[in-house]
Design a protein around this motif. Structure first.
Motif, mmCIF file in Angstrom:
data_model
loop_
_atom_site.group_PDB
_atom_site.id
_atom_site.type_symbol
_atom_site.label_atom_id
_atom_site.label_comp_id
_atom_site.label_asym_id
_atom_site.label_seq_id
_atom_site.Cartn_x
_atom_site.Cartn_y
_atom_site.Cartn_z
ATOM 1 N N ASP A 141 0.832 -1.206 0.000
ATOM 2 C CA ASP A 141 0.000 0.000 0.000
ATOM 3 C C ASP A 141 0.865 1.254 0.000
ATOM 4 O O ASP A 141 0.618 2.199 -0.762
ATOM 5 N N LEU A 142 1.869 1.265 0.866
ATOM 6 C CA LEU A 142 2.707 2.459 0.977
ATOM 7 C C LEU A 142 3.562 2.661 -0.259
ATOM 8 O O LEU A 142 3.740 3.799 -0.720
ATOM 9 N N ASN A 143 4.080 1.576 -0.820
ATOM 10 C CA ASN A 143 4.871 1.703 -2.044
ATOM 11 C C ASN A 143 4.023 2.275 -3.173
ATOM 12 O O ASN A 143 4.483 3.121 -3.949
ATOM 13 N N ALA A 144 2.767 1.822 -3.262
ATOM 14 C CA ALA A 144 1.862 2.334 -4.296
ATOM 15 C C ALA A 144 1.556 3.809 -4.054
ATOM 16 O O ALA A 144 1.483 4.601 -4.999
ATOM 17 N N LEU A 145 1.387 4.179 -2.792
ATOM 18 C CA LEU A 145 1.109 5.582 -2.466
ATOM 19 C C LEU A 145 2.277 6.468 -2.851
ATOM 20 O O LEU A 145 2.095 7.503 -3.519
ATOM 21 N N TYR A 146 3.483 6.086 -2.452
ATOM 22 C CA TYR A 146 4.666 6.893 -2.777
ATOM 23 C C TYR A 146 4.852 7.002 -4.295
ATOM 24 O O TYR A 146 5.208 8.068 -4.810
ATOM 25 N N ARG A 147 4.595 5.919 -4.996
ATOM 26 C CA ARG A 147 4.742 5.933 -6.451
ATOM 27 C C ARG A 147 3.722 6.883 -7.085
ATOM 28 O O ARG A 147 4.062 7.660 -7.990
#
Length: 275
Positions: A141-147
């Motif tokens: 979830d966080l990786n997708a948000l940062y991306r």
């Protein structure tokens, strides 16, 4: 002219200036002190109110060369402690939303004399899931948000705001939140998001000694009820107010319920919030 610190954070002091009790309002990600308008108005006749903008938010200058300092929430808490010192605040009630809630808690730990009580709205000591703990977000979830923030900041803000605000029958609320987020430079927003989502302040909760009110909306896309219950269990002198509200920003979408919960905690009679 106000000192540079107070000017940088656009600190405003309003309400009953000679009141014996002071309420300090600390906003969360993507908003500014303007988010407190309806809640603050209810206490103007009875309390001295201090409103401020966290570094990088509102109409002030961006983080700039200090960006590296704000990669964790303790830096924001240090700012709050410094503001309290500049205003000679002691025994105030710190009222924080989301990241602002943990900023208040950390400031109370750093300078206990600053805070008599804490009101933490939609608070979380850790957003990332961990063994035996459900924070609400996975690494994916966080990786997708940062991306998404990096690739198209405005598009991300327009998609993120409705999820956080909830209340799809009132789209103007999400539009205002999206505009507020987009007013923050993308680099500053990403820094703040990293400080929030990479934080883990679970071990700090047991150190709090101030009476603490946790206000939690029934439906919150960012903070599960289990997190509020976890904090209730860990903070020695905490109580939980589960209010009939949807979304992660109940002080914006349901200010009357938030005002009533705070007033009950403070044992005061507030003014009615505007419709």
């Amino acid at each position: 002219m106000p000192p540079p610190l107070l000017e940088r954070h656009q600190v405003r002091i309003i309400g009953r200036l000679d009141a014996p009790d002071t309420l300090v309002f600390v906003h969360g990600f993507g908003t500014s002190q303007q988010a407190w308008q309806a809640v603050a108005q209810a206490f103007e006749s009875s309390h001295r109110l201090v409103l401020l903008n966290n570094a990088g938010c509102g109409a002030g200058a961006g983080l700039g060369a200090q960006r590296h300092r704000y990669l964790n929430l303790r830096a924001y808490a240090e700012d709050l402690v410094a503001i309290g010192a500049a205003l000679d605040l002691q025994g105030a009630t710190l009222i924080g939303h989301s990241a602002g809630a943990m900023i208040c808690a950390l400031a109370a730990l750093r300078q206990p004399a600053l805070a008599r009580r804490l009101v933490l709205i939609g608070a979380s000591p850790r957003y990332l899931d961990a063994p035996g703990y459900v924070g609400g977000f996975s690494d994916a979830d966080l990786n997708a948000l940062y991306r998404a923030v990096t690739l198209n900041y405005e598009q991300w803000a327009e998609a993120f705001a409705p999820v956080m605000m909830g209340n799809p029958d009132r789209p103007a609320l999400a539009l205002r939140l999206a505009d507020s987020i987009k007013s923050i430079p993308p680099e500053d927003a990403l820094t703040t998001l990293c400080a929030i989502f990479q934080s883990d302040h679970r071990a700090d909760l047991a150190q709090l000694r101030q009476p603490t009110l946790l206000i939690q909306a029934h439906e919150d896309a960012a903070v599960p009820l289990s997190v509020a219950e976890y904090m209730l269990d860990k903070i020695p002198h905490a109580r939980l107010a589960l209010i009939e509200a949807a979304g992660h920003l109940p002080h914006v979408s349901a200010p009357q319920q938030v005002v009533e919960a705070i007033a009950d905690f403070l044992a005061v009679q507030p003014l009615a919030t505007p419709p």
